[in-house]
Structures are given as C-alpha cells and as structure tokens.
Design a protein around this motif. Structure first.
Motif, PDB file in Angstrom:
ATOM      1  N   UNK A  63      37.476  25.348  14.346  1.00  0.00           N
ATOM      2  CA  UNK A  63      36.379  26.211  13.896  1.00  0.00           C
ATOM      3  C   UNK A  63      36.734  27.681  14.068  1.00  0.00           C
ATOM      4  N   UNK A  64      37.388  28.028  15.164  1.00  0.00           N
ATOM      5  CA  UNK A  64      37.727  29.421  15.447  1.00  0.00           C
ATOM      6  C   UNK A  64      38.738  29.984  14.455  1.00  0.00           C
ATOM      7  N   UNK A  65      39.617  29.141  13.943  1.00  0.00           N
ATOM      8  CA  UNK A  65      40.690  29.619  13.070  1.00  0.00           C
ATOM      9  C   UNK A  65      40.361  29.553  11.584  1.00  0.00           C
ATOM     10  N   UNK A  66      39.279  28.874  11.234  1.00  0.00           N
ATOM     11  CA  UNK A  66      39.039  28.564   9.826  1.00  0.00           C
ATOM     12  C   UNK A  66      38.946  29.810   8.945  1.00  0.00           C
ATOM     13  N   UNK A  67      38.092  30.757   9.316  1.00  0.00           N
ATOM     14  CA  UNK A  67      37.873  31.929   8.462  1.00  0.00           C
ATOM     15  C   UNK A  67      39.163  32.703   8.237  1.00  0.00           C
ATOM     16  N   UNK A  68      39.947  32.867   9.290  1.00  0.00           N
ATOM     17  CA  UNK A  68      41.203  33.610   9.182  1.00  0.00           C
ATOM     18  C   UNK A  68      42.197  32.887   8.282  1.00  0.00           C
ATOM     19  N   UNK A  69      42.314  31.580   8.477  1.00  0.00           N
ATOM     20  CA  UNK A  69      43.272  30.806   7.695  1.00  0.00           C
ATOM     21  C   UNK A  69      42.878  30.719   6.225  1.00  0.00           C
ATOM     22  N   UNK A  70      41.580  30.569   5.971  1.00  0.00           N
ATOM     23  CA  UNK A  70      41.135  30.509   4.582  1.00  0.00           C
ATOM     24  C   UNK A  70      41.366  31.852   3.894  1.00  0.00           C
ATOM     25  N   UNK A  71      41.062  32.942   4.582  1.00  0.00           N
ATOM     26  CA  UNK A  71      41.263  34.250   3.974  1.00  0.00           C
ATOM     27  C   UNK A  71      42.733  34.497   3.678  1.00  0.00           C
ATOM     28  N   UNK A  72      43.602  34.024   4.574  1.00  0.00           N
ATOM     29  CA  UNK A  72      45.040  34.167   4.333  1.00  0.00           C
ATOM     30  C   UNK A  72      45.459  33.395   3.082  1.00  0.00           C
ATOM     31  N   UNK A  73      44.904  32.212   2.919  1.00  0.00           N
ATOM     32  CA  UNK A  73      45.225  31.407   1.739  1.00  0.00           C
ATOM     33  C   UNK A  73      44.728  32.084   0.466  1.00  0.00           C
ATOM     34  N   UNK A  74      43.522  32.646   0.521  1.00  0.00           N
ATOM     35  CA  UNK A  74      42.960  33.326  -0.646  1.00  0.00           C
ATOM     36  C   UNK A  74      43.806  34.563  -0.997  1.00  0.00           C
ATOM     37  N   UNK A  75      44.140  35.335   0.030  1.00  0.00           N
ATOM     38  CA  UNK A  75      44.926  36.552  -0.193  1.00  0.00           C
ATOM     39  C   UNK A  75      46.309  36.233  -0.746  1.00  0.00           C
ATOM     40  N   UNK A  76      46.861  35.077  -0.348  1.00  0.00           N
ATOM     41  CA  UNK A  76      48.180  34.682  -0.817  1.00  0.00           C
ATOM     42  C   UNK A  76      48.152  33.902  -2.112  1.00  0.00           C
ATOM     43  N   UNK A  77      46.997  33.876  -2.783  1.00  0.00           N
ATOM     44  CA  UNK A  77      46.836  33.150  -4.045  1.00  0.00           C
ATOM     45  C   UNK A  77      47.151  31.667  -3.891  1.00  0.00           C
ATOM     46  N   UNK A  78      46.774  31.122  -2.730  1.00  0.00           N
ATOM     47  CA  UNK A  78      46.996  29.708  -2.453  1.00  0.00           C
ATOM     48  C   UNK A  78      45.680  29.058  -1.990  1.00  0.00           C
ATOM     49  N   UNK A  79      44.607  29.420  -2.658  1.00  0.00           N
ATOM     50  CA  UNK A  79      43.294  28.907  -2.286  1.00  0.00           C
ATOM     51  C   UNK A  79      43.241  27.393  -2.441  1.00  0.00           C
ATOM     52  N   UNK A  80      42.723  26.668  -1.436  1.00  0.00           N
ATOM     53  CA  UNK A  80      42.569  25.212  -1.585  1.00  0.00           C
ATOM     54  C   UNK A  80      41.679  24.898  -2.784  1.00  0.00           C
ATOM     55  N   UNK A  81      41.855  23.725  -3.346  1.00  0.00           N
ATOM     56  CA  UNK A  81      41.029  23.334  -4.491  1.00  0.00           C
ATOM     57  C   UNK A  81      39.563  23.203  -4.104  1.00  0.00           C
ATOM     58  N   UNK A  82      39.321  22.604  -2.937  1.00  0.00           N
ATOM     59  CA  UNK A  82      37.971  22.389  -2.423  1.00  0.00           C
ATOM     60  C   UNK A  82      37.967  22.845  -0.963  1.00  0.00           C
ATOM     61  N   UNK A  83      36.912  23.539  -0.545  1.00  0.00           N
ATOM     62  CA  UNK A  83      36.921  24.081   0.807  1.00  0.00           C
ATOM     63  C   UNK A  83      35.512  24.412   1.280  1.00  0.00           C
ATOM     64  N   UNK A  84      35.373  24.495   2.609  1.00  0.00           N
ATOM     65  CA  UNK A  84      34.110  24.912   3.206  1.00  0.00           C
ATOM     66  C   UNK A  84      33.828  26.370   2.855  1.00  0.00           C
ATOM     67  N   UNK A  85      32.576  26.653   2.528  1.00  0.00           N
ATOM     68  CA  UNK A  85      32.121  28.011   2.242  1.00  0.00           C
ATOM     69  C   UNK A  85      31.067  28.390   3.278  1.00  0.00           C
TER      70      UNK A  85
END
Length: 440
Positions: A63-85
């Motif tokens: 839970x603590x790492x989710x926001x950071x890891x998701x933002x990194x994926x988005x910034x790197x143009x590697x957004x998961x297909x489906x994800x928690x919002x």
C-alpha cells in the motif's frame, strides 16, 4: 508480498500487452497484503477460465509503495492495462489522458449500476468540471466504510451496559464511558487500559461533520475550517488525550501504539474497516460495531472511502481491459471470491445485504453498520474530490501542536486556513490549466 520492480515496470503498458501463445496479455496492478494477493489470484484464475483468449499478469505492490510505483509507470509510458485508481487522482488522470472513458463499455456490458453503491459509482464519474457527474472513468473496486468498533468483552468485564447498535452515544455520553474504561487494571500505578486511541486523519472527520463543520465549501473553492464549530470538534478530539485522558500520550504510544493496544484488548473503542476483518477474526476478545458518537447536529457521520478499477487510455486492448475491470468490480463470482477472503464488502448492494444478514457469520455481529455508513451517513474525505489534496494534507502535517496540547484548536484553524486556501487556489489553477491544455 510481491513488490513492483524495474523489471515488472518494463512489462507494463502498450508493449507488454502483446499476444502470448495466441492470447492477449493484460497487466493488472493493485496494492495490498497477503489476503489481497490470494483473493485476486483466485479471481483472475476464474476470469481466465471464461476468457480463453486473455491472460492476465498480476503486478502487486505494498500500500505504501503503490502511488509512487504507479506514477513511475505512467511517467515512463508503461501504464498497466488495468489498475487501482485512488479517488484524489481521478480528475488529473482523466484530464491528462491516463484513464479510458469506460462509459460505453459499461453500457455495453449491461451492468445494473443501480445495484452498485451510488457512492462508489459516483466517485468515478467526471464531467470535466467536478467529480460525481458525467462519464465513468473507473468502477469501484470497493467502498470502504470506517465504522466505530468497541471491545465488547471489556464492557462486560467492567459491568458497563453495552452500547445500542441503533442509537449513537452523544459526545458527552461517549466521553463518560471512555473515562470509566480508562484504568490501571494491574495495580502498578500506571494506566494500561484506555477508552480511546483514534488516528486523527480517519477519525476527526466523524466529529467535525457531526458538529456541522467541514474543511471546504460545496463548490470546492473555499477552505472553511476557521469556524467555532470546527474548532470545537477539533478541540474535543485533542482533549481525549489532554483533558479527558482517555487516549495514551505520545510518550506512552512510543512503547505500544494504539493499534497494538486494540489488538491486545487494551482499548475500549477503535475504528474498524472491512479490510480489518481477516486480522480481527483472530482477536482474543469479542468486539462489535456501533454508530459514531454525535455532536451538535445529533447525527452520526463517518468517513467512507473507495478505490476504483480503471483502464489505461493507451492500452492496446481497450475492450478486453475494460471487460476485466468490469468483471473485477461487478461479477458475482469475482465478488464472492473477494468477500470470502474478507478483504471488502460486496460492491453489489443485494449481495452486501445478504452478507450483512448471514447467520453465524462471526465477528463483528453488526455488519449492518458498514452498510449504513455507505448508504446513510458516510462521506468521502474532502481532499478526494479536488484536483489534488495538498491543501488538505497540509492540515494534518501541521496538526501535531494541537494534539499535544501546545496550541488551541481555535488558534490553529485561524492560522491554518489562509495557508490551506493558498494550496487550494493553486490546485484549482492547476485544474484550469489542465482543462485549457486538453481543449476543454
């Protein structure tokens, strides 16, 4: 717990969703612990059995790492297909092309939105101006009511009448009971049993709202904490420790925090969320749920949160990804798997009503309280529906002197409101800029 690594990040996004053995591969990113990992593993297996042309790769973070890891994926143009919002990211994700508008997908699926908690659905509607109206950019993964739990065994041992599950304590009644249950039980001259131990972030809203106060006005343009009603609610919260002495001091909490004290049966009252049920099923004492105590309005109030399941706007397989999001949010088999693993209440209202009224379902007995919060008196946190929550987060960053008794609540809200207003103005300006950039 599986943590997201650089290697996993590389497997997300457009390039990751290619065919594997003739199948489309989707990535699903979420957060949680062992219970969530087990539950979603089972739900995904059930999905794949009925969707032969799709495989799903699970990416899980703490839970603590989710926001950071998701933002990194988005910034790197590697957004998961489906994800928690998360609720407070909805507007920014929609405005900046991160989320797919799934309104047509949901309509095509013929899901009965009337059978899903309105609060949950509306949390992911956005019309370009405000949350709660317009198109759907996610569906609720869950609704998370924060109920008030009490140690039933402690009440019985101390010969104190059990609380009424249908009638809330007044604030004065609540404080008196908490004081009676705060005591030295072993005669060593130190208090080892307390009435309360509330986290200010999740519990103060119940008091403020019940006292007719709030952090922000309805159109999300003005911070409203500098009022007598808000100051009173905040002062009463702080007084649980400093005046009524029903909450352990900061020093006392260093050796044993309030969560640990609750788990050991040393607290009379403690908030309980549906996500706590797997852990709390192992408690050595009996506990149950009651409405939050009331202040000047005479009505209970409580925080209810939500996580959404959204779809990347850039996914190569939009319809498949939307189908997976809809399945995890609304499919009865999937919901039953998640509920059986005790990680949430059902998102489907008819299932939830059945769940709340099952016989011999164990602790807590009054599951209905969760549903009452979602449907009757729960509210989302004020920072969840603004463009960002920096203005709201500042309140809690600066609150410690009040909790320590070094500053009055009245002085705090007077000093804090203009600083929070500046942050809120900046957030609203960011929103205007994003709208202009998007051509809205």
């Amino acid at each position: 717990m599986a943590l997201l690594s650089v290697g996993l990040l590389a497997s997300c996004g457009n390039k990751s969703t290619g065919a594997a053995n003739g199948k489309h591969q989707l990535t699903f990113m979420f957060r949680g612990g062992d219970a969530e990992k087990k539950a979603y593993g089972e739900a995904i297996k059930a999905y794949e059995k009925t969707h032969k042309d799709v495989t799903v790769k699970i990416i899980m973070t703490s839970a603590d790492n989710y926001a950071t890891k998701l933002q990194a994926a988005i910034s790197g143009n590697k957004t998961p297909d489906v994800f928690y919002v998360e609720q407070n990211n909805l507007m920014a994700y929609a405005d900046n092309g991160v989320l797919r508008d799934i309104t047509k997908d949901v309509k095509k699926s013929k899901v009965d939105l009337n059978n899903i908690w309105k609060y949950g659905v509306d949390s992911y509607r956005y019309d370009g101006k405000q949350v709660g109206k317009g198109d759907l950019y996610a569906l609720p993964k869950d609704v998370g009511p924060f109920a008030l739990g009490y140690n039933k065994t402690m009440f019985e041992k101390n010969n104190i009448p059990l609380p009424d599950k249908d009638k809330a304590y007044t604030w004065e009644e609540f404080v008196k009971v908490a004081q009676k249950l705060t005591k030295d039980t072993n005669g060593d001259g130190k208090i080892d049993q307390y009435g309360t131990g509330f986290n200010v972030v999740w519990s103060l809203p119940a008091l403020a709202w019940s006292n007719g106060a709030d952090w922000i006005n309805k159109d999300k343009t003005k911070v409203t904490i500098n009022t007598p009603k808000f100051a009173h609610a905040l002062q009463e919260f702080a007084d649980l420790q400093n005046k009524y002495h029903t909450t352990p001091s900061v020093k006392e909490s260093q050796s044993l925090d309030t969560y640990q004290r609750w788990m050991k049966g040393q607290l009379a009252f403690f908030p309980v969320g549906p996500w706590d049920l797997p852990t709390y099923s192992k408690l050595s004492f009996d506990y149950d749920l009651i409405p939050w105590p009331t202040m000047s309005t005479g009505k209970s109030a409580a925080y209810v949160g939500s996580l959404g399941i959204g779809v990347s706007k850039k996914t190569k397989y939009g319809e498949d990804a939307a189908d997976l999001a809809i399945y995890l949010s609304t499919n009865r088999k999937a919901q039953q798997i998640l509920v059986n693993n005790m990680i949430q209440i059902p998102t489907l209202k008819d299932m939830a009503n059945k769940w709340a009224n099952e016989k011999n379902h164990g602790k807590p007995q009054n599951r209905q309280e969760f549903l009452d919060i979602v449907e009757k008196y729960g509210r989302g946190l004020p920072g969840a529906t603004t463009y960002n929550s920096e203005w709201y987060d500042m309140f809690y960053t600066d609150i410690q002197p009040v909790l320590d008794g070094k500053k009055t609540a009245a002085q705090f809200v007077k000093d804090e409101q203009p600083k929070m207003q500046s942050k809120l103005d900046a957030a609203n300006q960011q929103k205007k800029t994003a709208e202009a950039t998007a051509g809205k």
